[in-house]
Scaffold this motif. Structure first.
Motif, PDB file in Angstrom:
ATOM      1  N   TYR A  35      33.784 -66.786  43.474  1.00 50.10           N
ATOM      2  CA  TYR A  35      33.905 -68.414  42.541  1.00 50.10           C
ATOM      3  C   TYR A  35      34.721 -68.988  43.533  1.00 50.10           C
ATOM      4  O   TYR A  35      35.665 -68.470  44.365  1.00 50.10           O
ATOM      5  CB  TYR A  35      34.533 -67.914  41.140  1.00 50.10           C
ATOM      6  CG  TYR A  35      33.922 -67.550  40.218  1.00 50.10           C
ATOM      7  CD1 TYR A  35      34.292 -66.159  40.049  1.00 50.10           C
ATOM      8  CD2 TYR A  35      32.779 -67.400  39.967  1.00 50.10           C
ATOM      9  CE1 TYR A  35      34.254 -65.226  39.382  1.00 50.10           C
ATOM     10  CE2 TYR A  35      31.720 -66.985  38.513  1.00 50.10           C
ATOM     11  CZ  TYR A  35      32.914 -65.442  38.098  1.00 50.10           C
ATOM     12  OH  TYR A  35      32.241 -64.581  37.127  1.00 50.10           O
ATOM     13  N   GLN A  41      36.494 -79.792  40.279  1.00 50.96           N
ATOM     14  CA  GLN A  41      35.618 -79.276  39.787  1.00 50.96           C
ATOM     15  C   GLN A  41      35.662 -77.666  39.020  1.00 50.96           C
ATOM     16  O   GLN A  41      36.952 -77.410  39.074  1.00 50.96           O
ATOM     17  CB  GLN A  41      34.761 -78.375  40.795  1.00 50.96           C
ATOM     18  CG  GLN A  41      34.097 -80.642  41.416  1.00 50.96           C
ATOM     19  CD  GLN A  41      33.531 -81.294  40.382  1.00 50.96           C
ATOM     20  OE1 GLN A  41      32.866 -80.842  40.591  1.00 50.96           O
ATOM     21  NE2 GLN A  41      34.040 -82.286  40.700  1.00 50.96           N
ATOM     22  N   GLY A  42      34.484 -77.074  38.803  1.00 53.82           N
ATOM     23  CA  GLY A  42      34.747 -75.855  37.590  1.00 53.82           C
ATOM     24  C   GLY A  42      34.475 -75.100  38.490  1.00 53.82           C
ATOM     25  O   GLY A  42      34.638 -75.064  39.252  1.00 53.82           O
ATOM     26  N   LEU A  43      34.685 -73.439  38.527  1.00 55.59           N
ATOM     27  CA  LEU A  43      33.829 -73.056  38.664  1.00 55.59           C
ATOM     28  C   LEU A  43      32.604 -72.512  38.804  1.00 55.59           C
ATOM     29  O   LEU A  43      31.319 -72.374  38.605  1.00 55.59           O
ATOM     30  CB  LEU A  43      34.454 -71.159  37.777  1.00 55.59           C
ATOM     31  CG  LEU A  43      36.240 -71.228  37.698  1.00 55.59           C
ATOM     32  CD1 LEU A  43      36.407 -70.697  36.651  1.00 55.59           C
ATOM     33  CD2 LEU A  43      36.680 -71.075  39.292  1.00 55.59           C
ATOM     34  N   PHE A  45      29.927 -69.780  40.997  1.00 58.91           N
ATOM     35  CA  PHE A  45      29.759 -68.425  40.517  1.00 58.91           C
ATOM     36  C   PHE A  45      29.195 -68.327  42.770  1.00 58.91           C
ATOM     37  O   PHE A  45      27.920 -69.206  42.912  1.00 58.91           O
ATOM     38  CB  PHE A  45      28.804 -67.171  40.021  1.00 58.91           C
ATOM     39  CG  PHE A  45      27.994 -66.521  40.406  1.00 58.91           C
ATOM     40  CD1 PHE A  45      26.670 -66.567  40.486  1.00 58.91           C
ATOM     41  CD2 PHE A  45      28.787 -65.253  39.948  1.00 58.91           C
ATOM     42  CE1 PHE A  45      26.523 -65.427  41.322  1.00 58.91           C
ATOM     43  CE2 PHE A  45      28.892 -64.241  40.938  1.00 58.91           C
ATOM     44  CZ  PHE A  45      27.505 -63.897  41.488  1.00 58.91           C
TER      45      PHE A  45
ATOM     46  N   TYR B  36      38.705 -68.797  28.779  1.00 54.61           N
ATOM     47  CA  TYR B  36      39.367 -68.540  29.531  1.00 54.61           C
ATOM     48  C   TYR B  36      40.789 -70.062  29.705  1.00 54.61           C
ATOM     49  O   TYR B  36      40.077 -70.808  29.246  1.00 54.61           O
ATOM     50  CB  TYR B  36      39.153 -68.640  31.354  1.00 54.61           C
ATOM     51  CG  TYR B  36      38.966 -67.122  31.437  1.00 54.61           C
ATOM     52  CD1 TYR B  36      37.464 -66.561  31.024  1.00 54.61           C
ATOM     53  CD2 TYR B  36      39.621 -65.959  31.962  1.00 54.61           C
ATOM     54  CE1 TYR B  36      37.026 -65.031  31.635  1.00 54.61           C
ATOM     55  CE2 TYR B  36      38.944 -64.703  32.358  1.00 54.61           C
ATOM     56  CZ  TYR B  36      38.133 -64.456  32.057  1.00 54.61           C
ATOM     57  OH  TYR B  36      37.722 -62.954  32.142  1.00 54.61           O
ATOM     58  N   LEU B  88      43.547 -76.402  31.434  1.00 60.00           N
ATOM     59  CA  LEU B  88      42.125 -76.213  32.050  1.00 60.00           C
ATOM     60  C   LEU B  88      41.404 -75.002  31.576  1.00 60.00           C
ATOM     61  O   LEU B  88      41.968 -73.948  31.396  1.00 60.00           O
ATOM     62  CB  LEU B  88      42.224 -76.528  33.164  1.00 60.00           C
ATOM     63  CG  LEU B  88      40.167 -76.605  33.734  1.00 60.00           C
ATOM     64  CD1 LEU B  88      40.180 -78.255  33.475  1.00 60.00           C
ATOM     65  CD2 LEU B  88      40.226 -76.732  35.575  1.00 60.00           C
ATOM     66  N   PHE B  90      37.979 -73.032  30.486  1.00 65.95           N
ATOM     67  CA  PHE B  90      37.169 -72.681  31.135  1.00 65.95           C
ATOM     68  C   PHE B  90      36.605 -71.670  29.353  1.00 65.95           C
ATOM     69  O   PHE B  90      36.740 -70.232  29.422  1.00 65.95           O
ATOM     70  CB  PHE B  90      36.567 -71.729  32.436  1.00 65.95           C
ATOM     71  CG  PHE B  90      37.284 -72.581  33.079  1.00 65.95           C
ATOM     72  CD1 PHE B  90      38.714 -72.698  33.986  1.00 65.95           C
ATOM     73  CD2 PHE B  90      36.551 -73.901  33.935  1.00 65.95           C
ATOM     74  CE1 PHE B  90      39.082 -73.995  34.398  1.00 65.95           C
ATOM     75  CE2 PHE B  90      36.482 -74.577  34.712  1.00 65.95           C
ATOM     76  CZ  PHE B  90      37.787 -74.218  35.339  1.00 65.95           C
ATOM     77  N   VAL B 103      29.264 -66.597  34.086  1.00 62.32           N
ATOM     78  CA  VAL B 103      28.763 -67.707  34.710  1.00 62.32           C
ATOM     79  C   VAL B 103      30.125 -68.328  34.056  1.00 62.32           C
ATOM     80  O   VAL B 103      29.790 -68.506  32.267  1.00 62.32           O
ATOM     81  CB  VAL B 103      27.338 -67.921  34.483  1.00 62.32           C
ATOM     82  CG1 VAL B 103      27.367 -69.266  34.663  1.00 62.32           C
ATOM     83  CG2 VAL B 103      26.492 -67.051  35.518  1.00 62.32           C
ATOM     84  N   PHE B 104      30.529 -68.946  34.176  1.00 67.86           N
ATOM     85  CA  PHE B 104      30.985 -70.419  33.398  1.00 67.86           C
ATOM     86  C   PHE B 104      30.905 -71.506  33.656  1.00 67.86           C
ATOM     87  O   PHE B 104      30.482 -71.745  34.576  1.00 67.86           O
ATOM     88  CB  PHE B 104      32.976 -70.220  34.891  1.00 67.86           C
ATOM     89  CG  PHE B 104      33.737 -69.108  34.305  1.00 67.86           C
ATOM     90  CD1 PHE B 104      32.854 -67.987  34.853  1.00 67.86           C
ATOM     91  CD2 PHE B 104      34.588 -68.617  32.961  1.00 67.86           C
ATOM     92  CE1 PHE B 104      33.784 -66.977  35.481  1.00 67.86           C
ATOM     93  CE2 PHE B 104      35.559 -67.984  33.361  1.00 67.86           C
ATOM     94  CZ  PHE B 104      35.750 -67.162  34.359  1.00 67.86           C
ATOM     95  N   GLY B 105      31.465 -72.314  32.752  1.00 68.36           N
ATOM     96  CA  GLY B 105      31.191 -74.151  32.840  1.00 68.36           C
ATOM     97  C   GLY B 105      32.086 -74.435  33.594  1.00 68.36           C
ATOM     98  O   GLY B 105      32.745 -73.631  34.483  1.00 68.36           O
ATOM     99  N   LYS B 106      31.966 -75.920  34.090  1.00 67.72           N
ATOM    100  CA  LYS B 106      31.949 -76.963  34.649  1.00 67.72           C
ATOM    101  C   LYS B 106      34.586 -77.017  33.760  1.00 67.72           C
ATOM    102  O   LYS B 106      34.835 -77.455  34.940  1.00 67.72           O
ATOM    103  CB  LYS B 106      31.598 -78.494  33.985  1.00 67.72           C
ATOM    104  CG  LYS B 106      31.158 -77.808  35.408  1.00 67.72           C
ATOM    105  CD  LYS B 106      30.106 -79.452  35.540  1.00 67.72           C
ATOM    106  CE  LYS B 106      28.610 -79.313  36.200  1.00 67.72           C
ATOM    107  NZ  LYS B 106      29.386 -78.750  37.479  1.00 67.72           N
ATOM    108  N   GLY B 107      34.605 -76.659  32.764  1.00 67.12           N
ATOM    109  CA  GLY B 107      35.798 -76.539  32.337  1.00 67.12           C
ATOM    110  C   GLY B 107      36.329 -77.704  31.643  1.00 67.12           C
ATOM    111  O   GLY B 107      35.654 -78.816  31.452  1.00 67.12           O
TER     112      GLY B 107
END
Lengths: 114, 114
Positions: A35, A41-43, A45, B36, B88, B90, B103-107
């Motif tokens: 990632y 910003q977020g994660l 992929f 997370y 933070l 997620f 797949v992650f969100g932007k946090g």
């Protein structure tokens, strides 16, 4: 080691150079993820390896990015001709086989392109 | 393709008050859902997950989350916030079937104020 290990922890490179980032997953984990986390910003992929299956490369932002996983263990993420927008923290994670099992993250490699 | 939405970039709450961090998801099929947490200058740590069974899931540090299939949500909650919960957060989703990535969100940045 007990956890996911990434090296180097920090990398400063000049624009246009190639860089290689390394990830040592937890022993026995069949799944490995890369990632990217940009400042604030977020994660995002990038790529996913699962056992002997073909990797899911759908998140790679351009053809300058590539990754390999040798022998089902260590993985290397390569960025060719680095650009300033590549500056970010690159995170690697691994998990055991099974979609319901959580992933374990390394501390990341902070890449700065100057 | 699966996706995660965390509609709030920032959540502020007073210490001792209940907190909620929102997450909605979109998948083709049934999901596995994860939360997370990332503390400053530290890697991502697993908090909790929904696999099957009871819709209310309890995790680390007193956090819990409720899976709501009809609303496609998996909001994170804690009855009484601590200043040390500031971090933070997620949300992440993975499809149950097939060989798909996490797949992650932007946090969402949570700030707990004393």
């Amino acid at each position: 080691g007990a956890g996911v290990s990434q090296s180097p922890s920090n990398k400063v490179t000049e624009k246009g150079k190639d860089v290689e980032l390394r990830c040592d997953p937890i022993s026995g984990h069949t799944a490995l993820y890369w990632y990217r986390q940009s400042l604030g910003q977020g994660l995002e992929f990038l790529i996913y390896f699962q056992g002997n299956s073909a990797p899911d490369k759908s998140g790679l932002p351009s053809d300058r990015f590539s990754a390999e996983r040798t022998g089902g263990s260590v993985s290397t993420l390569t960025i060719q001709r680095t650009q300033q927008e590549d500056s970010a923290v690159y995170l690697c994670a691994s998990s055991p086989d099974g979609a319901g099992l959580e992933a374990f993250f390394g501390q990341g490699t902070r890449l700065t392109v100057v | 393709a699966q996706s995660v939405a965390q509609p709030e970039d920032q959540v502020n709450v007073a210490e001792g008050n209940p907190l909620t961090v929102k997450c909605t998801y979109s998948v083709s099929g049934n999901p596995y859902l994860f939360w997370y947490v990332q503390y400053p200058n530290r890697g991502l740590q697993f908090l909790l997950k929904y696999i099957t069974g009871d819709n209310l899931v309890k995790g680390s540090y007193g956090f819990e989350a409720e899976f709501n299939k009809s609303q496609t949500s998996f909001h994170l909650k804690k009855p009484s916030a601590l200043v040390s919960d500031s971090a933070l957060y997620f949300c992440a989703v993975r499809v149950r079937s097939g060989n798909t990535p996490l797949v992650f969100g932007k946090g969402t940045r949570l700030s707990v104020i004393a």
